[in-house]
Design a protein around this motif. Sequence first.
Motif, PDB file in Angstrom:
ATOM      1  N   HIS A  24       7.659   4.615   5.513  1.00 15.59           N
ATOM      2  CA  HIS A  24       6.720   5.171   4.533  1.00 15.59           C
ATOM      3  C   HIS A  24       6.182   6.527   5.009  1.00 15.59           C
ATOM      4  N   TYR A  26       3.362   7.675   5.389  1.00 14.55           N
ATOM      5  CA  TYR A  26       2.156   7.688   6.231  1.00 14.55           C
ATOM      6  C   TYR A  26       2.446   7.334   7.688  1.00 14.55           C
ATOM      7  N   ASP A  40       7.969   7.166  -0.652  1.00 16.11           N
ATOM      8  CA  ASP A  40       6.781   6.466  -1.157  1.00 16.11           C
ATOM      9  C   ASP A  40       7.173   5.028  -1.500  1.00 16.11           C
ATOM     10  N   SER A  41       6.227   4.255  -2.007  1.00 12.87           N
ATOM     11  CA  SER A  41       6.501   2.826  -2.239  1.00 12.87           C
ATOM     12  C   SER A  41       7.656   2.618  -3.227  1.00 12.87           C
ATOM     13  N   PHE A  63       2.988  -5.537   2.494  1.00 16.68           N
ATOM     14  CA  PHE A  63       3.380  -5.708   1.090  1.00 16.68           C
ATOM     15  C   PHE A  63       4.664  -4.930   0.780  1.00 16.68           C
ATOM     16  N   MET A  64       4.891  -3.844   1.496  1.00 17.48           N
ATOM     17  CA  MET A  64       6.104  -3.040   1.262  1.00 17.48           C
ATOM     18  C   MET A  64       7.334  -3.799   1.769  1.00 17.48           C
ATOM     19  N   TYR A 112      -0.409  -3.432  -9.264  1.00 22.43           N
ATOM     20  CA  TYR A 112      -0.025  -2.367  -8.341  1.00 22.43           C
ATOM     21  C   TYR A 112       0.796  -3.032  -7.237  1.00 22.43           C
ATOM     22  N   ASN A 114       0.792  -2.652  -4.256  1.00 21.30           N
ATOM     23  CA  ASN A 114      -0.069  -2.996  -3.116  1.00 21.30           C
ATOM     24  C   ASN A 114      -0.751  -4.334  -3.412  1.00 21.30           C
ATOM     25  N   SER A 129       1.999   4.060  -7.513  1.00 20.65           N
ATOM     26  CA  SER A 129       1.202   5.214  -7.953  1.00 20.65           C
ATOM     27  C   SER A 129       2.091   6.220  -8.686  1.00 20.65           C
ATOM     28  N   HIS A 175      -8.827   5.816   1.116  1.00 20.88           N
ATOM     29  CA  HIS A 175      -9.000   6.803   0.045  1.00 20.88           C
ATOM     30  C   HIS A 175     -10.430   6.830  -0.500  1.00 20.88           C
ATOM     31  N   HIS A 198      -4.259  11.673  -3.886  1.00 22.20           N
ATOM     32  CA  HIS A 198      -3.599  10.430  -4.289  1.00 22.20           C
ATOM     33  C   HIS A 198      -4.462   9.745  -5.357  1.00 22.20           C
ATOM     34  N   GLU A 200      -5.329   6.852  -5.628  1.00 19.36           N
ATOM     35  CA  GLU A 200      -6.208   5.814  -5.070  1.00 19.36           C
ATOM     36  C   GLU A 200      -7.581   6.389  -4.710  1.00 19.36           C
ATOM     37  N   SER A 214       1.620  10.550  -6.250  1.00 20.85           N
ATOM     38  CA  SER A 214       2.064   9.611  -5.219  1.00 20.85           C
ATOM     39  C   SER A 214       2.455  10.438  -3.991  1.00 20.85           C
ATOM     40  N   THR A 215       2.710   9.769  -2.873  1.00 22.42           N
ATOM     41  CA  THR A 215       3.023  10.540  -1.665  1.00 22.42           C
ATOM     42  C   THR A 215       4.322  11.345  -1.834  1.00 22.42           C
TER      43      THR A 215
HETATM   44  P1  13P Z   1       2.650   5.732  -2.385  1.00 19.33           P
HETATM   45  O1  13P Z   1       3.398   4.742  -3.190  1.00 19.33           O
HETATM   46  O2  13P Z   1       2.157   6.908  -3.174  1.00 19.33           O
HETATM   47  O3  13P Z   1       3.427   6.164  -1.191  1.00 19.33           O
HETATM   48  O4  13P Z   1       1.298   5.048  -1.846  1.00 19.33           O
HETATM   49  C1  13P Z   1       1.278   3.879  -1.105  1.00 19.33           C
HETATM   50  C2  13P Z   1      -0.027   3.650  -0.491  1.00 19.33           C
HETATM   51  O5  13P Z   1      -0.271   2.647   0.142  1.00 19.33           O
HETATM   52  C3  13P Z   1      -1.052   4.649  -0.653  1.00 19.33           C
HETATM   53  O6  13P Z   1      -2.177   4.304   0.080  1.00 19.33           O
END
Ligand code: 13P
Length: 310
Positions: A24, A26, A40-41, A63-64, A112, A114, A129, A175, A198, A200, A214-215
Amino acid sequence: MSNQSIIKKIEELKKKRKAVILVHNYQTAEIQEVADFLGDSLDLSRRAAATDAAVIVFCGVSFMAETAAILAPEKLVLIPDPAAGCPMADMITAENLRDLKSEHPGAIVVAYVNSSAAVKAETDICCTSANAVDVVASLPRDREVIFVPDKFLGAYVMKKTGRALILCHGYCPVHRDILPEAVVEQRRLHPHALVMVHPECPPEVIDLADEALSTSGMVRVARESDREEFIVGTEVDMLVRLRRENSDKRFYPANPKALCVDMKKITLEKVLRSLEEEQFEIVVPEEIRRRARRAVDAMVDGQWTVGSKQ
Ligand code: 13P
Ligand code: SF4
């Protein structure tokens, strides 16, 4: 052992095990270095569904990795640290969602991504997102819509679609701590910068931004924009990738302390151990996996069929 020796061992073992490393946006710079795919997710879910690797090592939060296991039951899905969770995902349980559904019979449920696999099993469509606005905008207008668990993303989707959503009280603590005053101050310091945050983030922060993304949306806008400076309202390691891919541009965090401690639980040593010892396997009970899969498939394919009331 130095990072370079660990990376070398990871590369060797990855080939031996026919593994793919999904990372990911992050994650830390060194984890990004061993990524076969960084995203991103939504991107990562699509990669998990499409890969022909036998093993997926997921460098992100649980969760991912669970979403990957829902989509790819024939593969071994590993997370290097099973304690890497997401506080927002823990803010709603399947039981809470069942209660909400019984208060609103007939409502369409959008979750979502997440969220836990058990929550996804109670859901009609998942979203990330990157596609939350499109998912909600496409739903029949004669049905109520429950949107869980992120109240801030939900508020943003309501604003963009003009639809009333039934929300719960979830939020991302990372966030939530990106404050409007900080964005105003960064704008004062960098008046020519594009502000991207973002979705969030709290609504007052999104209102101050030029873009809510989104990221991976941030990666795209940073690449394509003519601007040379960007104020970024999200987790700080997002700036690692933005800076690496755009060395001629400048990026400023809206909150330099916005750090997701769960994402940072993944380290190079743990990735190596994960490959060496095939740990920690993500197991989603088959009955939950099957029900969750419909909702996740709809998100990944971009195709869903939730009809109007008969
Ligand atoms: P993205 O899907 O935008 O990468 O965001 C995931 C996430 O956990 C943001 O906090
Ligand atoms: Fe969860 Fe927030 Fe961390 Fe994303 S940044 S994984 S939403 S706690």
